[in-house]
Enzyme design. Structure first.
Site, PDB file in Angstrom:
ATOM      1  N   HIS A   1       1.924   4.269  -3.030  1.00 36.35           N
ATOM      2  CA  HIS A   1       1.952   5.728  -2.889  1.00 36.35           C
ATOM      3  C   HIS A   1       3.308   6.273  -3.353  1.00 36.35           C
ATOM      4  CE1 HIS A   1      -1.819   6.287  -0.862  1.00 36.35           C
ATOM      5  NE2 HIS A   1      -1.484   5.638   0.246  1.00 36.35           N
TER       6      HIS A   1
ATOM      7  N   HIS B   1       0.843  -1.205   0.000  1.00 37.04           N
ATOM      8  CA  HIS B   1       0.000   0.000   0.000  1.00 37.04           C
ATOM      9  C   HIS B   1       0.879   1.256   0.000  1.00 37.04           C
ATOM     10  CE1 HIS B   1      -3.550   2.409   1.576  1.00 37.04           C
ATOM     11  NE2 HIS B   1      -2.534   3.186   1.923  1.00 37.04           N
ATOM     12  N   GLU B   2       1.849   1.288   0.907  1.00 32.64           N
ATOM     13  CA  GLU B   2       2.718   2.470   1.004  1.00 32.64           C
ATOM     14  C   GLU B   2       3.682   2.553  -0.188  1.00 32.64           C
ATOM     15  OE1 GLU B   2       1.730   4.506   2.960  1.00 32.64           O
ATOM     16  OE2 GLU B   2       0.623   3.303   4.422  1.00 32.64           O
TER      17      GLU B   2
END
Length: 266
Positions: A61, A57-58
């Protein structure tokens, strides 16, 4: 030297490899029934897989920000998938795992610091924010593949329940993160399109957004509505509410079993 540095900045960390190894070994233990406690094996498998999804998820980003123009994410270690490199290890890893244990809710915390001033274009800013929860949505699709492909023959019951619960976590993470609440990715998607005045007024609220959402989910009516939506989405992916609930019961092995779920040996 610069080329070597950039390679080092993008090299997958041994920490992440270790977490994936734990996921693989405990997944094997759940599948084969090798572990003395099926519940403990499910707990370790789902928790390690959840942390892997937090890292992805990170990473999503950071990787999107890199292509958007923020070249500093590499030097910060965000491209190595190492959760210890995140801005707040507590928010990024510890709290999301606690949320899962307390309420069966997948909620990634804020983690990577993007230098937004380096990125031009509102669409790029929106895409950077959307990349994280879209990763959770993709993870949910992968977890539920055996269900919607009708390929569950031969899949042990404990592994099936574990996948169902893991899918539930990914669906809750995607939904909650897409809420247009300050501090969550959903607000980050719409923020570039708001006026400067509105952004300035809302900015102080960002630090409370995550806490407010979690508090609201303890309100029975809100919790019921939320999980109705979650289970509806899971059902469309072929996962029944019973399978997800039994996965959660296995995961919280230290609690008294309800007797509602079949044992993994059945």
């Amino acid at each position: 030297m610069g080329h070597q540095g950039s390679r080092g900045e993008r090299q997958i960390s041994s920490v992440f490899v270790g977490i994936v190894a734990i996921m693989a070994v405990t997944g094997w233990a759940v599948w084969t029934g090798y572990a003395a406690s099926a519940g403990l094996a499910v707990f370790l498998f789902v928790t390690s897989a959840w942390i892997v999804s937090l890292c992805l998820h990170e990473y999503a980003h950071a990787r999107t920000a890199l292509h958007g123009g923020d070249l500093t994410v590499g030097a910060k270690g965000y491209l190595t998938l190492n959760p210890l490199k995140y801005t707040h290890a507590l928010l990024s890893i510890v709290l999301p795992v606690v949320f899962v244990i307390l309420g069966g809710i997948g909620l990634p915390g804020g983690a990577v610091f993007i230098e937004r001033n380096r990125i031009q274009g509102r669409w790029k800013h929106s895409l950077i924010s959307a990349a994280g929860p879209l990763t959770n949505a993709a993870f949910a699709v992968v977890c539920t593949a055996p269900f919607w492909l009708d390929a569950l023959d031969g899949v042990p019951l404990a592994f099936r329940f574990a996948l169902a619960f893991l899918a539930l976590l990914q669906v809750t993470a995607a939904i909650l993160n897409f809420l247009p609440v300050p501090g969550l990715d959903g607000y980050g998607v719409i923020e570039p399109w708001l006026s400067y005045r509105v952004r300035r007024e809302v900015e102080p609220l960002a630090q409370f957004g995550l806490i407010a959402v979690f508090a609201l989910l303890w309100v029975p009516a809100v919790n019921t509505f939320f999980f109705d939506v979650v289970y509806g989405l899971l059902d469309s992916l072929g996962v029944t509410g019973t399978e997800a609930s039994c996965g959660r019961e296995l995961y919280t092995f230290w609690r008294d079993a309800s007797g509602f779920c079949p044992t993994p040996q059945d």
